[in-house]
Design a protein around this motif. Structure first.
Motif, mmCIF file in Angstrom:
data_model
loop_
_atom_site.group_PDB
_atom_site.id
_atom_site.type_symbol
_atom_site.label_atom_id
_atom_site.label_comp_id
_atom_site.label_asym_id
_atom_site.label_seq_id
_atom_site.Cartn_x
_atom_site.Cartn_y
_atom_site.Cartn_z
ATOM 1 N N CYS A 1 115.172 11.289 14.124
ATOM 2 C CA CYS A 1 116.137 10.343 14.702
ATOM 3 C C CYS A 1 117.129 11.072 15.592
ATOM 4 N N ASP A 2 117.266 10.618 16.800
ATOM 5 C CA ASP A 2 118.277 11.168 17.704
ATOM 6 C C ASP A 2 118.737 10.056 18.629
ATOM 7 N N LEU A 3 120.016 10.090 18.969
ATOM 8 C CA LEU A 3 120.579 9.115 19.913
ATOM 9 C C LEU A 3 119.778 9.087 21.198
ATOM 10 N N THR B 1 123.756 16.332 13.157
ATOM 11 C CA THR B 1 124.568 16.089 14.353
ATOM 12 C C THR B 1 125.835 16.937 14.228
ATOM 13 N N HIS B 2 126.664 16.930 15.249
ATOM 14 C CA HIS B 2 127.997 17.534 15.100
ATOM 15 C C HIS B 2 128.826 16.606 14.213
ATOM 16 N N THR B 3 130.104 16.912 14.020
ATOM 17 C CA THR B 3 130.921 16.091 13.105
ATOM 18 C C THR B 3 131.244 14.715 13.701
ATOM 19 N N ALA C 1 119.475 21.534 18.716
ATOM 20 C CA ALA C 1 119.018 22.928 18.657
ATOM 21 C C ALA C 1 118.773 23.399 17.228
ATOM 22 N N LEU C 2 119.739 23.169 16.343
ATOM 23 C CA LEU C 2 119.601 23.675 14.969
ATOM 24 C C LEU C 2 118.450 22.976 14.252
ATOM 25 N N ALA C 3 118.359 21.660 14.393
ATOM 26 C CA ALA C 3 117.291 20.922 13.709
ATOM 27 C C ALA C 3 115.921 21.390 14.191
ATOM 28 N N GLY D 1 118.981 32.035 4.945
ATOM 29 C CA GLY D 1 118.900 31.148 3.776
ATOM 30 C C GLY D 1 118.677 29.678 4.063
ATOM 31 N N HIS D 2 118.377 29.299 5.321
ATOM 32 C CA HIS D 2 118.233 27.859 5.622
ATOM 33 C C HIS D 2 117.139 27.201 4.776
ATOM 34 N N TYR D 3 115.960 27.819 4.725
ATOM 35 C CA TYR D 3 114.836 27.200 3.993
ATOM 36 C C TYR D 3 115.184 27.097 2.499
ATOM 37 N N HIS E 1 126.018 25.123 4.002
ATOM 38 C CA HIS E 1 126.530 26.505 4.005
ATOM 39 C C HIS E 1 125.394 27.383 3.499
ATOM 40 N N ASN E 2 124.364 27.501 4.366
ATOM 41 C CA ASN E 2 123.089 28.078 3.961
ATOM 42 C C ASN E 2 123.152 29.552 3.594
ATOM 43 N N ARG E 3 124.226 30.266 4.078
ATOM 44 C CA ARG E 3 124.285 31.694 3.751
ATOM 45 C C ARG E 3 124.411 31.912 2.245
ATOM 46 N N TRP F 1 126.086 30.861 23.548
ATOM 47 C CA TRP F 1 126.568 29.595 22.975
ATOM 48 C C TRP F 1 126.385 28.429 23.938
ATOM 49 N N LYS F 2 126.245 27.270 23.347
ATOM 50 C CA LYS F 2 126.149 26.065 24.185
ATOM 51 C C LYS F 2 127.545 25.641 24.645
ATOM 52 N N ASP F 3 127.547 24.711 25.622
ATOM 53 C CA ASP F 3 128.791 24.366 26.317
ATOM 54 C C ASP F 3 129.938 23.894 25.431
HETATM 55 N N1 LIG Z 1 123.850 26.108 9.484
HETATM 56 C C1 LIG Z 1 123.727 26.759 10.614
HETATM 57 O O1 LIG Z 1 123.307 27.914 10.655
HETATM 58 C C2 LIG Z 1 124.075 26.056 11.892
HETATM 59 C C3 LIG Z 1 123.763 26.635 13.131
HETATM 60 C C4 LIG Z 1 124.032 25.909 14.294
HETATM 61 C C5 LIG Z 1 124.631 24.665 14.224
HETATM 62 N N2 LIG Z 1 124.949 24.147 12.988
HETATM 63 C C6 LIG Z 1 125.566 22.812 12.872
HETATM 64 O O2 LIG Z 1 124.551 21.844 13.153
HETATM 65 C C7 LIG Z 1 125.118 20.715 13.817
HETATM 66 C C8 LIG Z 1 124.344 20.469 15.119
HETATM 67 O O3 LIG Z 1 124.448 21.601 15.958
HETATM 68 P P1 LIG Z 1 123.416 21.819 17.172
HETATM 69 O O4 LIG Z 1 123.735 23.143 17.735
HETATM 70 O O5 LIG Z 1 122.033 21.522 16.729
HETATM 71 O O6 LIG Z 1 123.922 20.671 18.159
HETATM 72 P P2 LIG Z 1 123.105 19.903 19.309
HETATM 73 O O7 LIG Z 1 124.141 19.348 20.212
HETATM 74 O O8 LIG Z 1 122.038 20.777 19.864
HETATM 75 O O9 LIG Z 1 122.382 18.714 18.517
HETATM 76 C C9 LIG Z 1 123.032 17.586 18.036
HETATM 77 C C10 LIG Z 1 122.066 16.415 18.225
HETATM 78 O O10 LIG Z 1 122.617 15.284 17.546
HETATM 79 C C11 LIG Z 1 122.316 14.143 18.345
HETATM 80 N N3 LIG Z 1 123.249 13.071 17.961
HETATM 81 C C12 LIG Z 1 124.581 12.991 18.196
HETATM 82 N N4 LIG Z 1 125.085 11.851 17.680
HETATM 83 C C13 LIG Z 1 124.059 11.205 17.091
HETATM 84 C C14 LIG Z 1 123.934 9.977 16.397
HETATM 85 N N5 LIG Z 1 124.991 9.181 16.205
HETATM 86 N N6 LIG Z 1 122.721 9.613 15.916
HETATM 87 C C15 LIG Z 1 121.628 10.401 16.127
HETATM 88 N N7 LIG Z 1 121.698 11.583 16.791
HETATM 89 C C16 LIG Z 1 122.877 11.980 17.272
HETATM 90 C C17 LIG Z 1 122.492 14.620 19.772
HETATM 91 O O11 LIG Z 1 121.833 13.758 20.692
HETATM 92 C C18 LIG Z 1 121.869 16.013 19.686
HETATM 93 O O12 LIG Z 1 120.488 15.990 19.999
HETATM 94 C C19 LIG Z 1 126.598 21.045 14.012
HETATM 95 O O13 LIG Z 1 127.347 20.425 12.980
HETATM 96 C C20 LIG Z 1 126.672 22.555 13.862
HETATM 97 O O14 LIG Z 1 127.928 22.999 13.358
HETATM 98 C C21 LIG Z 1 124.683 24.801 11.847
#
Ligand SMILES: NC(=O)c1ccc[n+]([C@@H]2O[C@H](COP(=O)([O-])OP(=O)(O)OC[C@H]3O[C@@H](n4cnc5c(N)ncnc54)[C@H](O)[C@@H]3O)[C@@H](O)[C@H]2O)c1
Length: 403
Positions: free
Chosen positions: A54-56, A93-95, A32-34, A347-349, A143-145, A200-202
């Motif tokens: 790139c995504d899994l 990705t998440h952590t 979602a974020l990307a 501030g993301h961009y 930490h784009n803010r 929020w997502k699940d």
């Molecule tokens: N800076 C911000 O404003 C902001 C806002 C939302 C989320 N985030 C952060 O961005 C990150 C992603 O959040 P999201 O909401 O987009 O999550 P999301 O679940 O929508 O996306 C994560 C993506 O990563 C992929 N993925 C997982 N493991 C992988 C791997 N090993 N290789 C390749 N792809 C893989 C998943 O398939 C999924 O498409 C989190 O760390 C979240 O904290 C930041």
């Protein structure tokens, strides 16, 4: 759960040829974020060229390749690290994926812009900081803010207040013959986050660390960035899922309070920052408005543009936001469908663009991995404080990167 782009269209026309001045970028984790921020920003920034999506999940990677015009789609991040035409990786990705990718990427000479949190554990965080120091290759934490125009202006005013500006006299003043008290020079910050769990997502409903970790690192980072003094004690009360209050106490007696709620309405402005110090009162609301009392040489009210995608909204500031939202709800009701989201510039961009300056040796890193050490430490302490139900101290050594 994999997220496939719904409105993907095959658009090879937007695939640009890379110029020699451009950074070849791979986005790993096209969720979602990307899709909302990093992929469109890499495409619109003339300094970057999207090489890999790139995504899994193969469908997600392919859909993003097609929609954003990447040269190729990958499912294995090892291919990204090994690619000769990729010289910057955005990790979104998440952590579940951090040091495992970041360390070899740095050793391959590729800077990494990683989404927050920098790491899941203290140990992983130190591993990343160490690898960045050893290789001399930078990591930027998302930490784009820190790069939001309104937040930068808020910080400028806070620093000006701290650095000896003289406040205007109040309309009611009984202090004339009274000696100053220490509290007058201590900084009190309130960070109020109004959120709506329906948006929020699940994962937030199952993640054991909850919003108290994954999301609050943003606001902990800002609290530490705004306070010149070190944090010495922390406390948290509530549910780590999202309804909680946090108190951070600093060495100089300053206090930052953070209030996070999941029971609010999504359309109400999410973020309010209020700082009082040395008889200045300064507020920044939702990255669109700054208000202040105490400076004679600054406007009392200043407004900031919405996100560039929201040019349909012309009335500015918090009052303008409510008028625009009301008009948009009426419009949507009349024609059917959902009202458009009035998004703001967090501030993301600019954060990514500033990191490009850093990589090119033309500017400092807007948030390097070492900056995130105290953030991760405080975030872990807050997890412990909420479990134990008592305030916890932080010793100075814990805030340093271990090398
Ligand atoms: N800076 C911000 O404003 C902001 C806002 C939302 C989320 N985030 C952060 O961005 C990150 C992603 O959040 P999201 O909401 O987009 O999550 P999301 O679940 O929508 O996306 C994560 C993506 O990563 C992929 N993925 C997982 N493991 C992988 C791997 N090993 N290789 C390749 N792809 C893989 C998943 O398939 C999924 O498409 C989190 O760390 C979240 O904290 C930041």
């Amino acid at each position: 759960m994999a997220l496939v782009v719904l409105d993907a269209v095959d658009s090879p026309d937007i695939m640009q040829t890379m110029t020699k001045d451009q950074h070849g970028v791979a986005v790993v984790g096209c969720g979602a974020l990307a899709q909302m921020m990093h992929l469109p920003h890499v495409v619109s920034n003339p300094r970057t060229k999207l090489v890999v999506a790139c995504d899994l999940d193969r469908d997600t990677a392919e859909a993003c390749r097609s929609r954003f015009g990447a040269e190729r789609a990958e499912t294995d991040w090892h291919q990204v690290v090994a690619s000769r035409d990729v010289d910057l990786i955005i990790l979104a990705t998440h952590t579940n994926l951090r040091a495992e990718l970041i360390v070899p990427a740095l050793h391959a000479g590729k800077p990494v812009y990683t989404e927050k949190p920098l790491a899941n554990s203290i140990e992983e965080m130190h591993t990343i900081v160490r690898a960045s120091r050893e290789t001399g290759v930078p990591v930027c934490v998302g930490h784009n803010r820190r790069s939001s125009p309104a937040m930068l202006e808020f910080r400028r005013l806070v620093e000006k207040a701290l650095n000896g500006a003289r406040p205007t006299a109040p309309t009611m003043d009984r202090s004339v013959n009274r000696a100053p008290i220490p509290e007058e020079s201590r900084m009190q910050i309130l960070i109020r986050i109004n959120d709506d769990c329906r948006s929020w997502k699940d994962w937030i409903f199952h993640d054991p660390q909850g919003i108290l970790y994954a999301e609050m690192v943003h606001f902990i980072d800002l609290a530490l960035w705004l306070n010149p003094s070190k944090p010495v004690k922390v406390f948290a009360e509530g549910s780590r899922c999202g309804n909680f209050a946090i108190v951070l106490r600093f060495e100089d007696g300053s206090i930052t309070t953070m209030h996070h709620s999941l029971s609010g309405h999504f359309d109400y402005p999410k973020e309010l920052f209020e700082c009082t110090v040395r008889h200045f009162s300064i507020a920044m609301e939702q990255h669109i408005e700054i208000r202040q009392c105490g400076f004679d040489d600054e406007p009392a009210l200043k407004v900031f543009p919405y996100d560039s995608e929201c040019s349909w909204a012309v009335q500015k500031g918090v009052a303008g936001y409510f008028r625009e939202m009301e008009a948009e709800r009426r419009r949507a009701k009349a024609v059917g469908g959902n009202p458009k989201w009035l998004n703001v510039n967090k501030g993301h961009y600019d954060h990514l663009d500033r990191f490009l300056d850093c990589i090119e040796g033309r500017g400092s890193n807007p948030c390097d991995a070492a900056d995130s050490v105290p953030v991760i430490v405080v975030a872990h302490k807050l997890q412990a404080a909420i479990d134990e139900g008592c305030p916890l101290s932080i010793i100075s050594d814990e805030l340093e990167a271990s090398l």
